[in-house]
Scaffold this motif. Structure first.
Motif, PDB file in Angstrom:
ATOM      1  N   GLU A 144       0.843  -1.199   0.000  1.00 54.57           N
ATOM      2  CA  GLU A 144       0.000   0.000   0.000  1.00 54.57           C
ATOM      3  C   GLU A 144       0.883   1.256   0.000  1.00 54.57           C
ATOM      4  N   ILE A 145       1.934   1.222   0.808  1.00 50.15           N
ATOM      5  CA  ILE A 145       2.851   2.371   0.874  1.00 50.15           C
ATOM      6  C   ILE A 145       3.543   2.554  -0.481  1.00 50.15           C
ATOM      7  N   ALA A 146       4.012   1.451  -1.049  1.00 53.41           N
ATOM      8  CA  ALA A 146       4.722   1.539  -2.336  1.00 53.41           C
ATOM      9  C   ALA A 146       3.814   2.049  -3.450  1.00 53.41           C
ATOM     10  N   GLY A 147       2.513   1.873  -3.276  1.00 55.58           N
ATOM     11  CA  GLY A 147       1.567   2.310  -4.317  1.00 55.58           C
ATOM     12  C   GLY A 147       1.136   3.758  -4.188  1.00 55.58           C
ATOM     13  N   LEU A 148       1.629   4.468  -3.183  1.00 53.12           N
ATOM     14  CA  LEU A 148       1.238   5.875  -3.007  1.00 53.12           C
ATOM     15  C   LEU A 148       1.834   6.748  -4.102  1.00 53.12           C
ATOM     16  N   SER A 149       1.111   7.803  -4.452  1.00 54.60           N
ATOM     17  CA  SER A 149       1.694   8.805  -5.347  1.00 54.60           C
ATOM     18  C   SER A 149       2.581   9.716  -4.494  1.00 54.60           C
ATOM     19  N   PRO A 150       3.460  10.495  -5.126  1.00 52.91           N
ATOM     20  CA  PRO A 150       4.305  11.398  -4.324  1.00 52.91           C
ATOM     21  C   PRO A 150       3.472  12.347  -3.468  1.00 52.91           C
ATOM     22  N   GLU A 151       2.375  12.816  -4.020  1.00 47.59           N
ATOM     23  CA  GLU A 151       1.516  13.744  -3.264  1.00 47.59           C
ATOM     24  C   GLU A 151       0.896  13.052  -2.056  1.00 47.59           C
ATOM     25  N   GLN A 152       0.424  11.810  -2.283  1.00 44.53           N
ATOM     26  CA  GLN A 152      -0.167  11.051  -1.172  1.00 44.53           C
ATOM     27  C   GLN A 152       0.895  10.738  -0.118  1.00 44.53           C
ATOM     28  N   ALA A 153       2.091  10.428  -0.607  1.00 48.81           N
ATOM     29  CA  ALA A 153       3.167  10.063   0.317  1.00 48.81           C
ATOM     30  C   ALA A 153       3.508  11.224   1.236  1.00 48.81           C
ATOM     31  N   LYS A 154       3.447  12.450   0.697  1.00 46.41           N
ATOM     32  CA  LYS A 154       3.770  13.619   1.522  1.00 46.41           C
ATOM     33  C   LYS A 154       2.876  13.677   2.754  1.00 46.41           C
ATOM     34  N   GLY A 155       1.620  13.269   2.563  1.00 43.54           N
ATOM     35  CA  GLY A 155       0.672  13.370   3.665  1.00 43.54           C
ATOM     36  C   GLY A 155       0.655  12.186   4.600  1.00 43.54           C
ATOM     37  N   SER A 156       0.863  10.980   4.055  1.00 41.14           N
ATOM     38  CA  SER A 156       0.595   9.809   4.913  1.00 41.14           C
ATOM     39  C   SER A 156       1.737   8.797   5.015  1.00 41.14           C
ATOM     40  N   PHE A 157       2.866   9.059   4.398  1.00 41.45           N
ATOM     41  CA  PHE A 157       3.947   8.079   4.392  1.00 41.45           C
ATOM     42  C   PHE A 157       4.372   7.662   5.802  1.00 41.45           C
ATOM     43  N   TYR A 158       4.663   8.641   6.647  1.00 38.25           N
ATOM     44  CA  TYR A 158       5.232   8.296   7.956  1.00 38.25           C
ATOM     45  C   TYR A 158       4.224   7.580   8.858  1.00 38.25           C
ATOM     46  N   ALA A 159       2.956   7.978   8.748  1.00 35.56           N
ATOM     47  CA  ALA A 159       1.932   7.280   9.549  1.00 35.56           C
ATOM     48  C   ALA A 159       1.809   5.831   9.098  1.00 35.56           C
ATOM     49  N   MET A 160       1.837   5.614   7.785  1.00 33.37           N
ATOM     50  CA  MET A 160       1.713   4.252   7.267  1.00 33.37           C
ATOM     51  C   MET A 160       2.959   3.427   7.579  1.00 33.37           C
ATOM     52  N   LEU A 161       4.103   4.077   7.550  1.00 33.50           N
ATOM     53  CA  LEU A 161       5.344   3.365   7.882  1.00 33.50           C
ATOM     54  C   LEU A 161       5.322   2.917   9.342  1.00 33.50           C
ATOM     55  N   ARG A 162       4.819   3.788  10.201  1.00 35.87           N
ATOM     56  CA  ARG A 162       4.695   3.409  11.625  1.00 35.87           C
ATOM     57  C   ARG A 162       3.808   2.173  11.777  1.00 35.87           C
ATOM     58  N   GLU A 163       2.710   2.157  11.025  1.00 37.62           N
ATOM     59  CA  GLU A 163       1.792   1.018  11.094  1.00 37.62           C
ATOM     60  C   GLU A 163       2.482  -0.253  10.563  1.00 37.62           C
ATOM     61  N   ALA A 164       3.242  -0.103   9.471  1.00 39.57           N
ATOM     62  CA  ALA A 164       3.966  -1.260   8.912  1.00 39.57           C
ATOM     63  C   ALA A 164       4.962  -1.797   9.925  1.00 39.57           C
ATOM     64  N   ARG A 165       5.631  -0.895  10.635  1.00 38.08           N
ATOM     65  CA  ARG A 165       6.602  -1.340  11.646  1.00 38.08           C
ATOM     66  C   ARG A 165       5.899  -2.067  12.794  1.00 38.08           C
ATOM     67  N   ARG A 166       4.714  -1.590  13.129  1.00 38.91           N
ATOM     68  CA  ARG A 166       3.957  -2.266  14.196  1.00 38.91           C
ATOM     69  C   ARG A 166       3.579  -3.684  13.732  1.00 38.91           C
TER      70      ARG A 166
END
Lengths: 76, 176
Positions: free
Chosen positions: B119-141
């Motif tokens: 899901e993270i890899a499928g983000l657009s650059p614009e989407q990533a700016k907003g939600s990348f770090y939150a999603m990465l935290r969830e992936a780490r969990r």
């Protein structure tokens, strides 16, 4: 019918094996080698347990460690 | 008083000179495009890294799954041999079932983790700016859950399955 042959196919253990081969009758699972353990009585269970231990130790929780999702891994 | 005027004048001059290039740059139409391009390139690099990480995890997961299945299959064969010889294998049988359900949990949790990475890899650059770090935290969990599953499987083998096999040795059925 006092014989059961337990066959462990160790086709994918090479990459993860810990290199703890200690010699003896039962070879360390590695590469594409096929290994057989024959259990004829309860004393053979020790050999079987040793082999199971080695197989279980060939994979580690560290294969899923946090560091694999670290900032440097991601190129951040 | 005169000194104070001079000092204020100098500060104003410095600010004016330093702000001028930035103001001029903001007005340039190419600057925004270049920033977007840079963002796009950087994001593509991160996406490639994530894809590599997914491939590595998939390889690890497959290795773990095959190893567990191989050990379980061997223990099942031992169990059938011991049953035929008259050993009481009820505890080992029950614990093997429990162990199998732990494999299933590991597989499910792993799939959830990989879905999040995809899901993270499928983000657009614009989407990533907003939600990348939150999603990465969830992936780490989710990764921590997977790691805990692996530790549980290993511990259950060491403390339960292994002990059950050793207990078989203490039995002396007549036909053995």
């Amino acid at each position: 019918m006092g014989l059961v042959t337990l066959i462990l196919l160790s086709s994918s253990l090479a990459a993860s094996s810990c290199g703890k081969e200690e010699g003896g009758e039962v070879p360390m699972p590695s590469g594409n080698r096929e290994m057989q353990i024959e259990v004829e009585d309860r004393s053979d269970m020790d050999s079987l347990l040793q082999e199971l231990d080695r197989t279980m130790e060939s994979v580690s929780p560290e294969d899923f460690s946090d560091s694999q999702l670290g900032e440097s891994e991601l190129g951040l | 008083m005169r000194r104070a005027f001079i000092l204020v004048g100098m500060v104003v001059a410095v600010l004016a000179f330093s702000a001028a290039p930035a103001l001029a740059q903001e007005g340039q139409p190419g600057t925004e495009t270049r920033l977007q391009e840079r963002l796009q390139e950087r994001w593509e690099l991160v996406q490639k890294r994530i894809e590599l990480i997914i491939a590595r995890f998939n390889n690890n997961q497959q290795r773990h799954q095959e190893t567990y299945e191989r050990v379980r299959s061997t223990v099942e064969e031992l169990l059938e041999w011991a049953r035929a010889k008259g050993y009481d294998v009820s505890k080992l049988e029950q614990d093997l079932n429990t162990w199998g359900s732990m494999f299933a949990k590991f597989s499910q949790d792993y799939q959830a983790f990989i879905r999040k990475l995809e899901e993270i890899a499928g983000l657009s650059p614009e989407q990533a700016k907003g939600s990348f770090y939150a999603m990465l935290r969830e992936a780490r969990r989710l990764l921590q859950v997977v790691r805990q599953d692996v530790m549980d499987i290993r511990l259950f083998y060491q403390q339960t399955i292994r002990a059950d096999i050793q207990d078989l040795k203490e039995q002396f059925p007549e036909s053995a």
